[in-house]
Write a protein that holds these residues in place. Structure first.
Motif, PDB file in Angstrom:
ATOM      1  N   LEU A  87       0.800  -1.219   0.000  1.00  0.00           N
ATOM      2  CA  LEU A  87       0.000   0.000   0.000  1.00  0.00           C
ATOM      3  C   LEU A  87       0.838   1.277   0.000  1.00  0.00           C
ATOM      4  N   PRO A  88       1.931   1.364   0.780  1.00  0.00           N
ATOM      5  CA  PRO A  88       2.713   2.607   0.751  1.00  0.00           C
ATOM      6  C   PRO A  88       3.294   2.937  -0.627  1.00  0.00           C
ATOM      7  N   ASP A  89       3.396   1.944  -1.515  1.00  0.00           N
ATOM      8  CA  ASP A  89       3.863   2.219  -2.879  1.00  0.00           C
ATOM      9  C   ASP A  89       2.972   3.264  -3.555  1.00  0.00           C
ATOM     10  N   VAL A  90       1.679   3.194  -3.273  1.00  0.00           N
ATOM     11  CA  VAL A  90       0.739   4.134  -3.896  1.00  0.00           C
ATOM     12  C   VAL A  90       1.096   5.569  -3.494  1.00  0.00           C
ATOM     13  N   ILE A  91       1.346   5.766  -2.228  1.00  0.00           N
ATOM     14  CA  ILE A  91       1.719   7.100  -1.742  1.00  0.00           C
ATOM     15  C   ILE A  91       3.066   7.523  -2.315  1.00  0.00           C
TER      16      ILE A  91
END
Length: 179
Positions: A87-91
């Motif tokens: 998920l942090p990849d999206v940010i």
């Protein structure tokens, strides 16, 4: 043993998919990168590069897909599950392009955490581009910096995987997992 959800991160063309495929062949439960699916679906709908044309929509679709993967991984019988990108990849990607995103992105990263984060470095010798991977190698290096910074901001200890053969990379992961 508590379930381990392990994420592999790295800039474009750093060997994540190859490593996921090797782990899958060894019998591990692995979830692939979903951005290609989102890109290909958009292309079928006539949008050549959804991330470039509507980065927020693209990122929302990725975030939801990765949340779904996370929940599927949690429900697996296996004690270890590998995921290609988290998920942090999206940010990190939104920060890379300098776009804003809703606080829900941040909240999703806080409420869906991973056991370990393995980082694959940019690797120019294996770098390739294609219809879904449009970034240059130089951009891949910049994305890598954003990925590492973002995961650190969420408190993850990053485990750097050396450039090596797939077999040695798998062995490197296994050494850390079995500790």
């Amino acid at each position: 043993m508590e379930k381990e959800i392990i994420v592999l991160i790295g800039g474009p063309s750093s060997g994540k998919t190859t490593l996921i495929n090797a782990l899958n062949q060894k019998g591990y439960i692995c979830y692939p990168e979903i951005s290609r699916e989102v890109i290909q679906k958009a292309q079928q709908d006539g949008i050549e590069q959804l991330f470039l044309e509507n980065p927020l929509l693209f990122s929302e679709l990725l975030l939801q897909g990765r949340i779904n993967q996370y929940h599927q991984a949690k429900s697996e019988a296996s004690e270890i599950v590998f995921i290609d990108r988290g998920l942090p990849d999206v940010i990190a990607y939104m920060n890379f392009i300098g776009d804003q995103y809703p606080d829900a992105f941040h909240q999703a990263c806080l409420s869906h955490t991973y056991s370990k984060v393995f980082v694959l470095p940019p690797w120019e010798e294996i770098y390739t581009s294609d219809n879904e991977r449009y970034e240059s190698f130089e951009e891949a290096v910049q994305i890598q910096l954003h990925l590492e910074e973002t995961y650190k901001q969420y408190g993850y200890e990053l485990i750097h995987v050396p450039k090596d053969t797939v077999e040695k990379r798998v062995a490197f992961l296994m050494d850390f997992i079995q500790k």
